[in-house]
Design a protein around this motif. Structure first.
Motif, PDB file in Angstrom:
ATOM      1  N   LEU A  61     -26.489   9.680 -67.045  1.00 55.43           N
ATOM      2  CA  LEU A  61     -25.593   8.323 -66.637  1.00 55.43           C
ATOM      3  C   LEU A  61     -24.680   8.417 -67.919  1.00 55.43           C
ATOM      4  CD1 LEU A  61     -24.571   5.737 -65.539  1.00 55.43           C
ATOM      5  CD2 LEU A  61     -26.604   4.710 -66.638  1.00 55.43           C
ATOM      6  N   THR A  62     -23.437   8.353 -67.802  1.00 60.42           N
ATOM      7  CA  THR A  62     -22.733   8.217 -69.258  1.00 60.42           C
ATOM      8  C   THR A  62     -21.256   6.992 -68.600  1.00 60.42           C
ATOM      9  OG1 THR A  62     -22.613  10.531 -69.137  1.00 60.42           O
ATOM     10  CG2 THR A  62     -21.188   9.364 -70.601  1.00 60.42           C
ATOM     11  N   PRO A 109     -21.546   9.066 -77.537  1.00 59.72           N
ATOM     12  CA  PRO A 109     -21.496  10.336 -77.268  1.00 59.72           C
ATOM     13  C   PRO A 109     -20.310  10.758 -77.247  1.00 59.72           C
ATOM     14  CG  PRO A 109     -21.423   9.021 -75.213  1.00 59.72           C
ATOM     15  CD  PRO A 109     -21.470   8.232 -76.194  1.00 59.72           C
ATOM     16  N   THR A 110     -20.152  12.109 -77.951  1.00 62.72           N
ATOM     17  CA  THR A 110     -18.849  13.140 -78.070  1.00 62.72           C
ATOM     18  C   THR A 110     -18.428  13.661 -76.829  1.00 62.72           C
ATOM     19  OG1 THR A 110     -19.156  13.115 -80.515  1.00 62.72           O
ATOM     20  CG2 THR A 110     -17.521  14.742 -79.497  1.00 62.72           C
ATOM     21  N   LEU A 111     -17.431  13.432 -75.907  1.00 65.66           N
ATOM     22  CA  LEU A 111     -17.178  14.105 -74.816  1.00 65.66           C
ATOM     23  C   LEU A 111     -15.829  14.767 -74.693  1.00 65.66           C
ATOM     24  CD1 LEU A 111     -18.632  11.031 -72.747  1.00 65.66           C
ATOM     25  CD2 LEU A 111     -19.946  13.048 -73.284  1.00 65.66           C
ATOM     26  N   GLN A 112     -15.558  15.833 -73.833  1.00 64.28           N
ATOM     27  CA  GLN A 112     -14.269  16.089 -73.695  1.00 64.28           C
ATOM     28  C   GLN A 112     -13.469  15.104 -73.154  1.00 64.28           C
ATOM     29  OE1 GLN A 112     -15.107  19.839 -71.608  1.00 64.28           O
ATOM     30  NE2 GLN A 112     -15.518  20.994 -73.338  1.00 64.28           N
ATOM     31  N   SER A 113     -12.147  15.273 -73.125  1.00 63.76           N
ATOM     32  CA  SER A 113     -11.030  14.280 -72.917  1.00 63.76           C
ATOM     33  C   SER A 113     -11.185  14.245 -71.214  1.00 63.76           C
ATOM     34  CB  SER A 113      -9.793  14.669 -73.335  1.00 63.76           C
ATOM     35  OG  SER A 113      -9.430  15.860 -72.633  1.00 63.76           O
ATOM     36  N   ASN A 114     -11.587  15.268 -70.517  1.00 61.53           N
ATOM     37  CA  ASN A 114     -11.390  15.195 -68.951  1.00 61.53           C
ATOM     38  C   ASN A 114     -12.907  14.887 -68.489  1.00 61.53           C
ATOM     39  OD1 ASN A 114     -12.603  17.807 -69.994  1.00 61.53           O
ATOM     40  ND2 ASN A 114     -11.317  18.989 -68.254  1.00 61.53           N
ATOM     41  N   TYR A 115     -13.868  14.645 -69.191  1.00 60.45           N
ATOM     42  CA  TYR A 115     -15.241  14.460 -68.788  1.00 60.45           C
ATOM     43  C   TYR A 115     -15.427  13.612 -67.385  1.00 60.45           C
ATOM     44  CZ  TYR A 115     -20.225  13.982 -69.022  1.00 60.45           C
ATOM     45  OH  TYR A 115     -21.630  13.825 -68.806  1.00 60.45           O
ATOM     46  N   PHE A 116     -14.502  12.584 -67.281  1.00 58.88           N
ATOM     47  CA  PHE A 116     -14.773  11.720 -66.358  1.00 58.88           C
ATOM     48  C   PHE A 116     -13.738  12.030 -65.023  1.00 58.88           C
ATOM     49  CE2 PHE A 116     -16.125   9.548 -70.002  1.00 58.88           C
ATOM     50  CZ  PHE A 116     -17.178   8.980 -69.717  1.00 58.88           C
ATOM     51  N   GLU A 117     -13.070  13.189 -65.206  1.00 63.80           N
ATOM     52  CA  GLU A 117     -12.319  13.710 -64.219  1.00 63.80           C
ATOM     53  C   GLU A 117     -12.758  14.900 -63.535  1.00 63.80           C
ATOM     54  OE1 GLU A 117      -8.685  14.404 -66.169  1.00 63.80           O
ATOM     55  OE2 GLU A 117      -8.438  12.041 -66.816  1.00 63.80           O
ATOM     56  N   PHE A 118     -12.225  15.201 -62.557  1.00 58.47           N
ATOM     57  CA  PHE A 118     -12.692  16.449 -61.723  1.00 58.47           C
ATOM     58  C   PHE A 118     -11.542  17.818 -61.928  1.00 58.47           C
ATOM     59  CE2 PHE A 118     -15.453  13.810 -59.104  1.00 58.47           C
ATOM     60  CZ  PHE A 118     -16.501  14.379 -59.232  1.00 58.47           C
ATOM     61  N   ILE A 128     -24.626  16.310 -57.450  1.00 59.22           N
ATOM     62  CA  ILE A 128     -23.797  15.424 -56.829  1.00 59.22           C
ATOM     63  C   ILE A 128     -23.322  14.546 -57.920  1.00 59.22           C
ATOM     64  CG2 ILE A 128     -23.493  13.182 -55.255  1.00 59.22           C
ATOM     65  CD1 ILE A 128     -25.600  14.295 -53.718  1.00 59.22           C
ATOM     66  N   SER A 129     -22.108  14.571 -58.178  1.00 63.77           N
ATOM     67  CA  SER A 129     -21.519  14.066 -59.422  1.00 63.77           C
ATOM     68  C   SER A 129     -20.361  12.619 -58.928  1.00 63.77           C
ATOM     69  CB  SER A 129     -20.642  15.115 -60.219  1.00 63.77           C
ATOM     70  OG  SER A 129     -19.981  14.422 -61.231  1.00 63.77           O
ATOM     71  N   SER A 130     -20.649  11.595 -59.254  1.00 65.16           N
ATOM     72  CA  SER A 130     -19.859  10.553 -59.346  1.00 65.16           C
ATOM     73  C   SER A 130     -18.940  10.371 -60.663  1.00 65.16           C
ATOM     74  CB  SER A 130     -20.411   9.457 -58.858  1.00 65.16           C
ATOM     75  OG  SER A 130     -21.273   9.595 -57.972  1.00 65.16           O
ATOM     76  N   ARG A 131     -17.675  10.295 -60.418  1.00 66.91           N
ATOM     77  CA  ARG A 131     -16.994  10.143 -61.864  1.00 66.91           C
ATOM     78  C   ARG A 131     -15.602   9.111 -61.566  1.00 66.91           C
ATOM     79  NH1 ARG A 131     -16.201  16.613 -63.565  1.00 66.91           N
ATOM     80  NH2 ARG A 131     -18.441  17.090 -62.975  1.00 66.91           N
ATOM     81  N   ILE A 132     -15.805   8.033 -62.320  1.00 65.80           N
ATOM     82  CA  ILE A 132     -14.772   7.062 -62.529  1.00 65.80           C
ATOM     83  C   ILE A 132     -13.965   7.190 -63.692  1.00 65.80           C
ATOM     84  CG2 ILE A 132     -14.319   4.564 -62.506  1.00 65.80           C
ATOM     85  CD1 ILE A 132     -16.841   4.309 -60.718  1.00 65.80           C
ATOM     86  N   ASN A 133     -12.536   7.020 -63.567  1.00 66.42           N
ATOM     87  CA  ASN A 133     -11.831   7.038 -64.898  1.00 66.42           C
ATOM     88  C   ASN A 133     -10.631   5.924 -64.347  1.00 66.42           C
ATOM     89  OD1 ASN A 133      -9.868   7.117 -67.229  1.00 66.42           O
ATOM     90  ND2 ASN A 133      -9.871   9.459 -67.004  1.00 66.42           N
ATOM     91  N   ASN A 134     -10.987   4.500 -64.948  1.00 65.21           N
ATOM     92  CA  ASN A 134     -10.032   3.466 -64.658  1.00 65.21           C
ATOM     93  C   ASN A 134     -10.249   3.156 -63.114  1.00 65.21           C
ATOM     94  OD1 ASN A 134      -8.949   2.671 -67.223  1.00 65.21           O
ATOM     95  ND2 ASN A 134      -7.963   4.732 -66.994  1.00 65.21           N
ATOM     96  N   ARG A 135      -9.213   3.074 -62.394  1.00 74.00           N
ATOM     97  CA  ARG A 135      -9.157   2.715 -61.026  1.00 74.00           C
ATOM     98  C   ARG A 135      -9.142   3.930 -60.045  1.00 74.00           C
ATOM     99  NH1 ARG A 135      -4.793   0.110 -58.806  1.00 74.00           N
ATOM    100  NH2 ARG A 135      -3.410   0.692 -60.348  1.00 74.00           N
ATOM    101  N   LEU A 136      -9.634   5.197 -60.677  1.00 70.55           N
ATOM    102  CA  LEU A 136      -9.585   6.531 -59.847  1.00 70.55           C
ATOM    103  C   LEU A 136     -11.141   7.039 -60.101  1.00 70.55           C
ATOM    104  CD1 LEU A 136      -6.287   8.452 -61.214  1.00 70.55           C
ATOM    105  CD2 LEU A 136      -6.768   7.013 -59.062  1.00 70.55           C
ATOM    106  N   GLY A 137     -11.504   7.116 -58.825  1.00 79.69           N
ATOM    107  CA  GLY A 137     -12.957   7.644 -58.641  1.00 79.69           C
ATOM    108  C   GLY A 137     -13.208   8.474 -57.498  1.00 79.69           C
ATOM    109  N   ASN A 138     -13.931   9.473 -57.820  1.00 77.89           N
ATOM    110  CA  ASN A 138     -14.555  10.380 -56.487  1.00 77.89           C
ATOM    111  C   ASN A 138     -16.032  10.765 -56.665  1.00 77.89           C
ATOM    112  OD1 ASN A 138     -11.841  11.510 -55.168  1.00 77.89           O
ATOM    113  ND2 ASN A 138     -11.338  11.284 -57.328  1.00 77.89           N
ATOM    114  N   ILE A 139     -16.568  11.171 -55.574  1.00 81.08           N
ATOM    115  CA  ILE A 139     -17.652  11.856 -55.445  1.00 81.08           C
ATOM    116  C   ILE A 139     -17.589  13.115 -54.964  1.00 81.08           C
ATOM    117  CG2 ILE A 139     -20.032  11.490 -54.491  1.00 81.08           C
ATOM    118  CD1 ILE A 139     -19.359   9.015 -53.440  1.00 81.08           C
ATOM    119  N   GLN A 140     -18.328  14.166 -55.726  1.00 84.96           N
ATOM    120  CA  GLN A 140     -18.316  15.637 -55.458  1.00 84.96           C
ATOM    121  C   GLN A 140     -19.511  15.968 -55.066  1.00 84.96           C
ATOM    122  OE1 GLN A 140     -15.726  18.870 -57.296  1.00 84.96           O
ATOM    123  NE2 GLN A 140     -17.779  19.288 -58.062  1.00 84.96           N
ATOM    124  N   GLN A 141     -19.878  16.567 -53.933  1.00 84.86           N
ATOM    125  CA  GLN A 141     -20.972  17.040 -53.268  1.00 84.86           C
ATOM    126  C   GLN A 141     -21.214  18.617 -54.103  1.00 84.86           C
ATOM    127  OE1 GLN A 141     -21.223  17.570 -49.072  1.00 84.86           O
ATOM    128  NE2 GLN A 141     -20.646  15.235 -48.824  1.00 84.86           N
TER     129      GLN A 141
END
Length: 265
Positions: free
Chosen positions: A91-92, A256-265, A110-123
């Motif tokens: 969890l991040t 945590p130190t994360l890449q700039s696209n960590y919350f995106e697919f 299974i990855s759930s990622r949210i960035n502001n008002r954009l979010g997706n689940i990837q199987q």
């Protein structure tokens, strides 16, 4: 997102595939279950700061600690609904609008990622399910809101006094923040007035095409100190009265130190 899993489906992948159908079924049956916790409703007015609510939040921050932090990353296990199996989870959370949950299943992540008002689940097979903006904006968890909310210009903090929830006397406070220039999003926070720890949060989510709001309640527990901050290590989510998941963290690190696209697919 993982907030929608937990119905009695044969597998985690089936739960993800039936995300929209499950939410539609819950919306259709929402009126049949009385809720002790009310569904928060936004007033669409910002700038109201109730003194008792602010006092509760300040007492909470004093108890949990005010060490500076931008977010956290924790690892542990997750269980879904009545499923007796546990799965590894990471969890991040960064700020109030970025969150990610990765669950290791027997067939992949299974990855759930949210960035502001954009979010997706990837199987695990790469298929994606988008989240409605209001669901994405509410995030995976909300316990960080008292620390991160900009109370001067972009929020209202409303007081509702002490109420009894599940036999506990809890102080209900609402944080209202802008979702769009014309619409706000409200989150209820329930504090223990004795310890000032956050016990529950509640918010409304509405699936695409639904005319009804669903009540999402998250319960927080097992607070532990991490680098000068008290962090809940136990989270349980209930959606419209149905238990969805429980996350038990075993390790947490702050900032945590994360890449700039960590919350995106």
């Amino acid at each position: 997102m993982s907030i929608c899993f937990g119905r009695s489906k044969p597998s985690l992948i089936a739960r993800a595939a039936l995300l929209c159908a499950s939410l539609s079924w819950l919306a259709a049956n929402a009126q049949s279950r009385p809720a002790a916790i009310p569904i928060p409703a936004a007033t669409n007015k910002l700038g109201q700061l109730d003194s008792p609510a602010l006092s509760e939040m300040l007492a909470h921050l004093k108890v949990v600690g005010t060490a500076p932090w931008s977010g956290l990353q924790g690892s542990g296990m997750i269980t879904y609904g009545s499923d007796q199996n546990s799965y590894s989870a990471t969890l991040t959370i960064v700020g109030s609008r970025k969150s990610r949950l990765d669950v290791q299943t027997p067939t992949g992540i299974i990855s759930s990622r949210i960035n502001n008002r954009l979010g997706n689940i990837q199987q695990p097979d790469g298929k994606m399910f988008p989240l409605a903006p209001e669901i994405a904006a509410s995030g995976i968890l909300q316990f960080e809101l008292p620390r991160l909310a900009d109370l001067q210009t972009r929020s209202s903090v409303l007081d509702h006094g002490v109420t009894v929830i599940d036999g506990m006397s809890l102080h209900r406070v609402t944080i209202e923040q802008p979702l769009t220039p014309r619409k706000n999003i409200a989150t209820d926070l329930y504090f223990d007035p004795q310890t000032h720890l956050l016990v529950k949060t509640a918010n409304a989510i509405r699936p695409d095409g639904s005319q009804s709001d669903l009540l999402r309640v998250i319960t927080y527990g097992d607070y532990r100190p991490v680098d000068g901050v008290m962090i809940p290590f136990l989270y349980t989510q209930v959606l419209d009265g149905q238990k969805q998941w429980t996350i038990k963290l075993s390790e947490v690190r702050l900032n945590p130190t994360l890449q700039s696209n960590y919350f995106e697919f």
